[in-house]
Design a protein around this motif. Sequence first.
Motif, PDB file in Angstrom:
ATOM      1  N   LEU A  13     -34.884   5.631  -6.159  1.00  0.00           N
ATOM      2  CA  LEU A  13     -33.509   5.919  -5.775  1.00  0.00           C
ATOM      3  C   LEU A  13     -32.935   7.050  -6.610  1.00  0.00           C
ATOM      4  CD1 LEU A  13     -31.611   2.628  -4.952  1.00  0.00           C
ATOM      5  CD2 LEU A  13     -32.572   4.334  -3.430  1.00  0.00           C
ATOM      6  N   ASP A  16     -34.129  10.294  -5.452  1.00  0.00           N
ATOM      7  CA  ASP A  16     -33.503  10.628  -4.181  1.00  0.00           C
ATOM      8  C   ASP A  16     -32.138  11.278  -4.353  1.00  0.00           C
ATOM      9  OD1 ASP A  16     -31.734   8.447  -2.032  1.00  0.00           O
ATOM     10  OD2 ASP A  16     -32.350  10.493  -1.637  1.00  0.00           O
ATOM     11  N   ASN A  17     -31.363  10.710  -5.252  1.00  0.00           N
ATOM     12  CA  ASN A  17     -30.019  11.258  -5.447  1.00  0.00           C
ATOM     13  C   ASN A  17     -29.990  12.335  -6.526  1.00  0.00           C
ATOM     14  OD1 ASN A  17     -28.947   9.583  -3.513  1.00  0.00           O
ATOM     15  ND2 ASN A  17     -28.761   7.899  -4.970  1.00  0.00           N
ATOM     16  N   LEU A  25     -32.706  26.089   1.638  1.00  0.00           N
ATOM     17  CA  LEU A  25     -33.424  26.686   2.753  1.00  0.00           C
ATOM     18  C   LEU A  25     -32.374  27.065   3.786  1.00  0.00           C
ATOM     19  CD1 LEU A  25     -36.239  27.228   4.028  1.00  0.00           C
ATOM     20  CD2 LEU A  25     -36.050  25.006   5.101  1.00  0.00           C
ATOM     21  N   LEU A  27     -31.079  28.009   7.291  1.00  0.00           N
ATOM     22  CA  LEU A  27     -31.446  27.867   8.696  1.00  0.00           C
ATOM     23  C   LEU A  27     -30.194  27.998   9.540  1.00  0.00           C
ATOM     24  CD1 LEU A  27     -33.716  24.723   8.417  1.00  0.00           C
ATOM     25  CD2 LEU A  27     -34.507  27.011   8.941  1.00  0.00           C
ATOM     26  N   GLU A  28     -30.238  28.825  10.527  1.00  0.00           N
ATOM     27  CA  GLU A  28     -29.121  28.993  11.457  1.00  0.00           C
ATOM     28  C   GLU A  28     -27.790  29.108  10.727  1.00  0.00           C
ATOM     29  OE1 GLU A  28     -29.148  25.892  14.356  1.00  0.00           O
ATOM     30  OE2 GLU A  28     -30.870  26.729  15.396  1.00  0.00           O
ATOM     31  N   TYR A  30     -26.898  28.087   7.840  1.00  0.00           N
ATOM     32  CA  TYR A  30     -26.504  27.070   6.870  1.00  0.00           C
ATOM     33  C   TYR A  30     -27.598  26.924   5.815  1.00  0.00           C
ATOM     34  CZ  TYR A  30     -24.665  23.014   4.619  1.00  0.00           C
ATOM     35  OH  TYR A  30     -24.165  22.182   3.669  1.00  0.00           O
ATOM     36  N   TYR A  32     -29.492  24.604   3.445  1.00  0.00           N
ATOM     37  CA  TYR A  32     -29.750  23.194   3.171  1.00  0.00           C
ATOM     38  C   TYR A  32     -30.299  23.037   1.761  1.00  0.00           C
ATOM     39  CZ  TYR A  32     -29.278  22.354   8.161  1.00  0.00           C
ATOM     40  OH  TYR A  32     -28.800  22.258   9.432  1.00  0.00           O
ATOM     41  N   ARG A  33     -29.737  22.105   1.010  1.00  0.00           N
ATOM     42  CA  ARG A  33     -30.273  21.801  -0.317  1.00  0.00           C
ATOM     43  C   ARG A  33     -31.507  20.932  -0.122  1.00  0.00           C
ATOM     44  NH1 ARG A  33     -29.020  18.258  -4.632  1.00  0.00           N
ATOM     45  NH2 ARG A  33     -27.457  17.152  -3.433  1.00  0.00           N
ATOM     46  N   THR A  34     -32.639  21.378  -0.596  1.00  0.00           N
ATOM     47  CA  THR A  34     -33.888  20.655  -0.328  1.00  0.00           C
ATOM     48  C   THR A  34     -34.980  21.128  -1.282  1.00  0.00           C
ATOM     49  OG1 THR A  34     -35.419  20.058   1.458  1.00  0.00           O
ATOM     50  CG2 THR A  34     -34.716  22.346   1.398  1.00  0.00           C
ATOM     51  N   LYS A  35     -36.058  20.351  -1.385  1.00  0.00           N
ATOM     52  CA  LYS A  35     -37.208  20.790  -2.184  1.00  0.00           C
ATOM     53  C   LYS A  35     -38.038  21.764  -1.357  1.00  0.00           C
ATOM     54  CE  LYS A  35     -37.871  16.477  -4.725  1.00  0.00           C
ATOM     55  NZ  LYS A  35     -38.729  15.290  -4.819  1.00  0.00           N
ATOM     56  N   LEU A  36     -38.721  22.683  -2.051  1.00  0.00           N
ATOM     57  CA  LEU A  36     -39.613  23.601  -1.364  1.00  0.00           C
ATOM     58  C   LEU A  36     -41.051  23.269  -1.740  1.00  0.00           C
ATOM     59  CD1 LEU A  36     -37.668  26.945  -2.006  1.00  0.00           C
ATOM     60  CD2 LEU A  36     -37.456  25.409  -0.045  1.00  0.00           C
ATOM     61  N   THR A  37     -41.967  23.446  -0.816  1.00  0.00           N
ATOM     62  CA  THR A  37     -43.374  23.194  -1.135  1.00  0.00           C
ATOM     63  C   THR A  37     -43.974  24.458  -1.750  1.00  0.00           C
ATOM     64  OG1 THR A  37     -44.044  23.909   1.066  1.00  0.00           O
ATOM     65  CG2 THR A  37     -43.657  21.568   0.777  1.00  0.00           C
ATOM     66  N   PHE A  40     -44.916  26.924   0.787  1.00  0.00           N
ATOM     67  CA  PHE A  40     -43.808  27.698   1.356  1.00  0.00           C
ATOM     68  C   PHE A  40     -43.424  28.832   0.404  1.00  0.00           C
ATOM     69  CE2 PHE A  40     -39.243  28.544   1.761  1.00  0.00           C
ATOM     70  CZ  PHE A  40     -39.176  28.906   3.098  1.00  0.00           C
ATOM     71  N   ILE A 139     -35.155  34.914   6.017  1.00  0.00           N
ATOM     72  CA  ILE A 139     -34.833  33.773   6.872  1.00  0.00           C
ATOM     73  C   ILE A 139     -33.619  33.066   6.312  1.00  0.00           C
ATOM     74  CG2 ILE A 139     -37.173  33.375   7.732  1.00  0.00           C
ATOM     75  CD1 ILE A 139     -37.175  31.030   5.629  1.00  0.00           C
TER      76      ILE A 139
ATOM     77  N   LEU B 286     -37.611   5.848   2.047  1.00  0.00           N
ATOM     78  CA  LEU B 286     -36.819   4.674   1.668  1.00  0.00           C
ATOM     79  C   LEU B 286     -36.180   4.043   2.903  1.00  0.00           C
ATOM     80  CD1 LEU B 286     -35.098   6.022  -1.581  1.00  0.00           C
ATOM     81  CD2 LEU B 286     -37.248   4.784  -1.349  1.00  0.00           C
ATOM     82  N   PRO B 327     -35.977  15.011   5.104  1.00  0.00           N
ATOM     83  CA  PRO B 327     -34.952  15.991   4.716  1.00  0.00           C
ATOM     84  C   PRO B 327     -35.069  16.431   3.254  1.00  0.00           C
ATOM     85  CG  PRO B 327     -33.971  14.112   5.824  1.00  0.00           C
ATOM     86  CD  PRO B 327     -35.392  13.745   5.528  1.00  0.00           C
ATOM     87  N   LEU B 328     -35.794  15.636   2.462  1.00  0.00           N
ATOM     88  CA  LEU B 328     -35.942  15.946   1.041  1.00  0.00           C
ATOM     89  C   LEU B 328     -36.769  17.215   0.814  1.00  0.00           C
ATOM     90  CD1 LEU B 328     -35.106  14.529  -1.594  1.00  0.00           C
ATOM     91  CD2 LEU B 328     -37.314  13.384  -1.603  1.00  0.00           C
ATOM     92  N   VAL B 329     -37.668  17.518   1.742  1.00  0.00           N
ATOM     93  CA  VAL B 329     -38.551  18.671   1.586  1.00  0.00           C
ATOM     94  C   VAL B 329     -38.355  19.643   2.751  1.00  0.00           C
ATOM     95  CG1 VAL B 329     -40.932  19.446   1.282  1.00  0.00           C
ATOM     96  CG2 VAL B 329     -40.243  17.202   0.444  1.00  0.00           C
ATOM     97  N   LEU B 330     -38.099  20.892   2.437  1.00  0.00           N
ATOM     98  CA  LEU B 330     -37.880  21.943   3.440  1.00  0.00           C
ATOM     99  C   LEU B 330     -36.885  21.492   4.514  1.00  0.00           C
ATOM    100  CD1 LEU B 330     -41.496  23.367   4.002  1.00  0.00           C
ATOM    101  CD2 LEU B 330     -39.651  24.391   2.685  1.00  0.00           C
TER     102      LEU B 330
END
Lengths: 139, 515
Positions: A13, A16-17, A25, A27-28, A30, A32-37, A40, A139, B286, B327-330
């Motif tokens: 948890l 996650d938070n 990232l 997109l369109e 906006y 997005y807050r996210t992890k990158l691989t 990528f 992008i 989760l 949603p956590l990744v990319l």
Amino acid sequence: MKLPSRYKHKRELQADNDDSITNFLALEGYAYRTKLTPKFVNRHIYEPENLNIIRSKIPGVIKKIAVSVGNEVKRGTVLCIVDAMKMHNEICAFQDGIITDVYVKPGQTITKETVLFNIIAVNDEQNISSDNNQASVDI
Amino acid sequence: MSLTRKTSDLKKRTKTAVSGGGIEAVKKQKAVGKMTARERILALLDANSFHEYDLFVEHAGKDFDMDKKYLPGDGVITGTGTIGGYPVCVYAQDFTVAGGSLGWMHAKKITKIMDLALKLNVPLVGINDSGGARIQEGVNALAGYGEIFFRNTTASGIIPQISVILGPCAGGAVYSPALTDFVFVVNKISKMFITGPEVIKTVLGEDISMEDLGGAKVHSEITGNAHFYAESEQECFDQIKQLFTYIPWNNKQKAIRFQTKAPLTKQYKIEDIFPSNPKQPYDVKLIIKAICDDSNFFEVHERFAPNIVVGFARIDGNTVGFVANQPLVLAGVLDIDSSDKAARFIRFCDAFNIPLITLVDLPGYLPGVDQEHAGVIRHGAKILYAYSEATVPKLTVILRKAYGGGYIAMCSHHLKADFVFAWPTAEIAVMGPEGAANIIFRNEINSAENPEEVRKQKIKEYKEKFANPYVAAAYGYIDAVIAPEQTRDMLVHALSISGHKALPAYQKKHGIPPF
């Protein structure tokens, strides 16, 4: 060592938070807050092909060089022969032009993407028009 | 000869044959941290269940003085046994015997046990640890590989086929695992490549280690060739045992039903996991745990294309396959790798009667020149093909974003999902509000005195009007808008009444998927 499941849940948890996710990232319109691989992040960035530069498309050994600096060549003229994958592969000019540089010697081992020759096109206008089709990589 | 003498002769012969490549070779095997082929089989199968065949097979090499050599069992151990009570056919290449190299009789032993697995309709487990083709046997070694590949393909979709890579697996040998359903690798032990570092060094002059070229991490993270990654052989065997609890023996059966267990809702509370801000990332695993039995989710391809999550779980005691955007990744986008990953998993589930549950939350397909040039059209089409073709019960829950092509691809009603549910937080629209407003109101925005303000206003309007589940629900594209806490109940019911799902099939030899 494995954590007992009750602790594992807490850890999950938290992850996650996690506000440490600082990558975005787009997109369109906006972000997005996210992890990158890693895949990528290390992706190949596009570059339009420069027809003046002749590169090797396969690794091998230069068997023979058929042109020298100053030679005028036609599209399709054999520039050199690369011994690779049990074949003698002919490397040809993409366009009519004049050889300005020869970067390799017979017997030389080359890797993929090694720059072999530089050719200045006779008809430069064609190059300019093809450059206009360059796509944006953002992008 | 008396019976006793004959029996003692048998014992002697057996002892020689099971000794493998001898003490020195076994020592070498151990020195690099590997178990022997026999130890592996015994560790994987239930105690006392292994029965070996073809122990006295001898190799068929004639040239290069090979006829003077004795190779116990010709470098491969074959037999039958059980894993957690499941019957299996198994083979393990023995690296201590001529480097586990594959000659004609070695291949014959493998193809014989494969034929048996197909006849008996039981899963096949192959443990690969081989230096490659036995060069001394020439074209017969190639013939051997070809016969194996053919059988892998024939058995595909009839019996589950599992490949375990516990050593080198190089050259042609890699294509048998590639044709099977699940590939297991172990860190620092597994190595797979078509051409090894030596060839690359000779031809290219490039230095690369086996590990960096085709180690366990490379195949589980970059290429996606491996579905399961473990740190030790024992962990790998535990993973295989766990997988066997989720899958059926063959395509005519269903996986064994377990006792229903409620999810651990105190630990996995949807309201705690699911953020109220629609743009905030969360871990969709989760959510799966909050829905499935005992919060037990067995993930497949955990390290490859982590922007989509696939794996097995149980609902009401029955195995289901989960496919969920992460949603956590990319931001959970679909791209080449994630489409490939999901499509393959969907096809496995469909072949083996495992219902599919799709959790949707994605902004769309990933834009980019690299994606377009690498064929995101062709690869992205795989997920459409796989979902459309699947005839098992297909259940979809739209959690948040379901925009554009992504909405269609993620098992929408249009690809013939049986049930599509949406949470009230769902946003189902042709594209995201930002993008849509920019196109629809372009003129209005551009001609405004304050374009930024008008843009924001228009985005807001679009969001309010279209970024919800009710527009789609009004057309009947959503069967029910449900509260998150109802999800499990809805799924349990939908699965229980889909048990006898039957679809009319068109007469065809096979379709042509976008390979």
